[in-house]
Design an enzyme around this catalytic site. Structure first.
Site, PDB file in Angstrom:
ATOM      1  N   GLY A 170     -47.398   2.119  22.331  1.00 58.88           N
ATOM      2  CA  GLY A 170     -47.852   2.679  23.586  1.00 58.88           C
ATOM      3  C   GLY A 170     -48.751   1.785  24.419  1.00 58.88           C
ATOM      4  CG  ASP A 171     -52.504  -0.669  25.424  1.00 61.24           C
ATOM      5  OD1 ASP A 171     -51.951  -1.327  26.329  1.00 61.24           O
ATOM      6  OD2 ASP A 171     -53.739  -0.664  25.249  1.00 61.24           O
ATOM      7  CB  CYS A 172     -46.785  -2.782  22.460  1.00 56.26           C
ATOM      8  SG  CYS A 172     -46.312  -3.819  21.069  1.00 56.26           S
ATOM      9  CG  ASN A 194     -53.694  -3.874  21.928  1.00 58.58           C
ATOM     10  OD1 ASN A 194     -54.808  -4.324  21.721  1.00 58.58           O
ATOM     11  ND2 ASN A 194     -53.465  -2.928  22.819  1.00 58.58           N
TER      12      ASN A 194
END
Length: 281
Positions: free
Chosen positions: A185-187, A191
């Site tokens: 989701g926040d790749c 991250n």
């Protein structure tokens, strides 16, 4: 204070704590336990944020695909994870990550959204479950952050209207229907932590989503060996025709998040992504 809190949470003595500075609304620390184990610690008064991150890490870990840090302890002011010694990315590690990311997505989700509150950085996200990705993405991701970006002066009303045109056409722009995937989701590249010859996922905004979202995020700020990651992913789980043209659509939400967090410096990127998404349809 952080040392005593860690001892209470972990039930072991803490030998030392190193302050690594601020990140968003929380502080980062490296602590060494009495048995010599190093741990990574986030601390701050952030409400449900750490619990949501812990829930996302555990859920991603259940897939047994991409490695994620084990949650050692969590409360309203603290999140404790194993310390991972980072290393440069390599082509073999990137290819392995691509295959493992495909396996993670294939683990699936019950619906779009999640059963825990959503956050991206310190910003809340609505994880209310839904059954249709285009409408869910528009209503839970794009429109809330579009309104926030306009309210904070990062986008004009004309800019907002352009993004709203994407929302109006999203059913046609979204591509073939796919089931919910288990996504980070926040790749973005920051991250993905490279350690032990593998790519580890950290700082998730995990939920049931569209698998193309994670891949578009990897491309947004340039993940290392991205071509190797994508090729390995495609070997395991080929993407639907036209996926490259849909990258701007999937990047629209994180770009709006950046406008909300950092201001008008990301305004042109939002406008370009909206125009590209419309042109693809």
């Amino acid at each position: 204070m952080i040392g005593s809190r860690l001892e209470r949470l972990l039930g072991v003595r803490v030998r030392e704590v190193q302050d690594l500075g601020m990140n968003h609304r929380w502080r980062l620390h490296r602590a060494v336990l009495a048995d010599g184990r190093p741990v990574f610690v986030k601390s701050g008064k952030v409400g449900a944020l750490f619990a949501a991150e812990a829930a996302g890490l555990r859920w991603l870990g259940e897939a047994g695909a991409v490695p994620v840090p084990q949650v050692l302890a969590v409360d309203e002011e603290t999140l404790v994870l194993p310390w991972l010694e980072s290393e440069p990315a390599t082509a073999p590690a990137a290819e392995r990550f691509g295959r493992e990311l495909a396996a993670l997505h294939a683990a699936g989700a019950e619906s779009f959204g999640a059963s825990w509150p959503g956050f991206i950085a310190e910003l809340p996200m609505d994880n209310t479950p839904g059954s249709s990705w285009p409408s869910w993405y528009a209503e839970r991701r794009v429109l809330p952050f579009l309104r926030a970006a306009v309210d904070r002066g990062g986008l004009s009303k004309d800019d907002a209207r352009l993004v709203e045109r994407v929302v109006e056409r999203i059913e046609a722009l979204a591509g073939p229907v796919e089931p919910p995937s288990r996504i980070h989701g926040d790749c973005w590249s920051g991250n993905v932590l490279w350690a032990g010859g593998r790519g580890w996922l950290v700082d998730p905004a995990a939920h049931g989503g569209h698998r193309e979202t994670d891949l578009a995020m990897l491309a947004l700020f340039g993940a290392p060996f991205l071509d190797r990651i994508l090729a390995a992913y495609q070997e395991v789980s080929p993407l639907a025709d036209g996926w490259r043209a849909r990258v701007p659509l999937h990047q629209l939400h994180p770009l709006l998040v950046h406008v909300v967090l950092f201001g008008r410096g990301y305004r042109s990127a939002v406008v370009e992504a909206a125009r590209a998404a419309l042109a693809a349809g």
